[in-house]
Structures are given as C-alpha cells and as structure tokens.
Design an enzyme around this catalytic site. Sequence first.
Site, short mmCIF file in Angstrom:
data_model
loop_
_atom_site.label_atom_id
_atom_site.label_comp_id
_atom_site.label_asym_id
_atom_site.label_seq_id
_atom_site.Cartn_x
_atom_site.Cartn_y
_atom_site.Cartn_z
N HIS A 17 43.12 37.66 30.02
CA HIS A 17 42.16 38.68 30.46
C HIS A 17 41.35 39.18 29.26
O HIS A 17 40.14 39.35 29.33
CB HIS A 17 42.89 39.89 31.07
N LYS A 41 49.43 44.23 47.02
CA LYS A 41 50.12 43.25 46.18
C LYS A 41 51.46 43.79 45.67
O LYS A 41 52.19 43.07 44.99
CB LYS A 41 49.23 42.85 45.00
N ARG A 90 40.27 29.70 35.45
CA ARG A 90 41.26 28.90 34.72
C ARG A 90 41.28 27.49 35.31
O ARG A 90 40.29 26.78 35.23
CB ARG A 90 42.63 29.58 34.83
N SER A 128 49.19 36.99 35.20
CA SER A 128 50.05 38.17 35.17
C SER A 128 51.39 37.87 35.84
O SER A 128 52.43 38.34 35.39
CB SER A 128 49.38 39.34 35.88
O1 PNS Z 1 43.49 40.05 39.46
P1 PNS Z 1 43.26 39.80 40.92
O2 PNS Z 1 44.35 40.41 41.75
O3 PNS Z 1 43.04 38.34 41.25
O4 PNS Z 1 41.88 40.55 41.27
C1 PNS Z 1 41.39 40.54 42.58
C2 PNS Z 1 40.34 41.66 42.74
C3 PNS Z 1 40.94 43.00 42.40
C4 PNS Z 1 39.16 41.37 41.86
C5 PNS Z 1 39.90 41.62 44.24
O5 PNS Z 1 41.02 41.69 45.05
C6 PNS Z 1 38.95 42.77 44.57
O6 PNS Z 1 37.79 42.71 44.27
N1 PNS Z 1 39.52 43.83 45.22
C7 PNS Z 1 38.77 44.98 45.61
C8 PNS Z 1 38.59 45.00 47.13
C9 PNS Z 1 37.40 44.14 47.53
O7 PNS Z 1 36.29 44.36 47.12
N2 PNS Z 1 37.68 43.14 48.39
C10 PNS Z 1 36.64 42.24 48.86
C11 PNS Z 1 36.27 41.19 47.84
S1 PNS Z 1 37.38 39.84 47.90
#
Ligand code: PNS
Length: 160
Positions: A17, A41, A90, A128
């Site tokens: 990150h 999660k 990745r 993570s």
């Molecule tokens: O590190 P992650 O868990 O892969 O990140 C995912 C994240 C937080 C970027 C994604 O879940 C997100 O944007 N969550 C906020 C809610 C949202 O906007 N959902 C719709 C877009 S998928």
Amino acid sequence: MKRALTPGTFDPITSGHLDVITRAAQLVDEVVVAVAASQKKGPLFTLEERTALARQATAHLPNVRVEPFDGLLVDFAHEIGASIVVKGLRAVTDFEYEFQQTALNYQLSPELETVFIMSPPQYMYLSSSIVREIASMNDAKLDEFVPACVAEALRAKFAR
Ligand code: PNS
C-alpha cells in the site's frame, strides 16, 4: 490542485500500500488515503486503529493525509474534492474485482477518474490478509511486509 484518493480497508496498511501511496504522491498535489469502514469484512483492526496506523506509516510524506470514511467512495471523493482514484494492481487475480469496482464507480460518477499503479515484483502477492495470517503464526517475519509501526501493532494484537 489535483487531489487523488487511495482507498482501501487497510487492515492493516502494508508496504505494498505504502508503495502505491508514495508513487501516487509524486503524481498529484495531494493524496488522501481513504480508510473504508468495511464493517462487512469484519476487520481485525478498528477503523480508528487502521486510520492511526496509516497516519503513522505515511507521516513522512508531506502531501499525504489519511481520513476514515463510511459510505460510498464516490460520495467521499466529492466531499473532499478529489478527482482521481489511484489503486494498486497486483497479480491478474486483482483484475476482475478492480474492473467491477471501477465500472461501478464510473457509472455512479463518470467525472471521477480511476488509475492503476502496477505493484513491483516484491509486492505482487502481498495483501493485508496474508500479513494477518503471517502475524498470527510467525511474527518474526513481519518486518519484510509492513512498516515498523504496523508490525508492532500486529504483535500486540496477536500477543498471547
Ligand atoms: O482494500 P479493499 O478492501 O480491497 O478496498 C475496497 C474499497 C474500500 C476500496 C471498496 O470496498 C470501496 O470503495 N468501499 C466503499 C463503498 C463503495 O463505494 N462501494 C461501491 C464501489 S465497489
């Protein structure tokens, strides 16, 4: 002023990150690391802990700040005036998931541009969840994968 968002759950923030954030910070005026609540999660670290760790890990980067958010990413981007979302990519396995999220965010907010930074080889398989697994089994190896403050927090979390 070009402001970019680097969103994620950051449970916890890893060296991978940090690589993406550092490189994004060289491309725009300001980077906001957006720490998602991601309650579904069932994160190991609370939102406050994840935000604090990301702040410590990025403290040396002058044009980076860290903010927690709960709700849609596109709404948070508008709230803070960000026009770009920067994400790390990745292995190929990331592609389908990222493609779906990017398409959805585009539909919700076409003016918000998403760009990807490819992970360098050493972080290609770092996540993570892998870090949490390693921490639960052999915390001596952690320093290769996370900033020192995160290694310390993981050791404290898994201390028996
Ligand atoms: O590190 P992650 O868990 O892969 O990140 C995912 C994240 C937080 C970027 C994604 O879940 C997100 O944007 N969550 C906020 C809610 C949202 O906007 N959902 C719709 C877009 S998928």
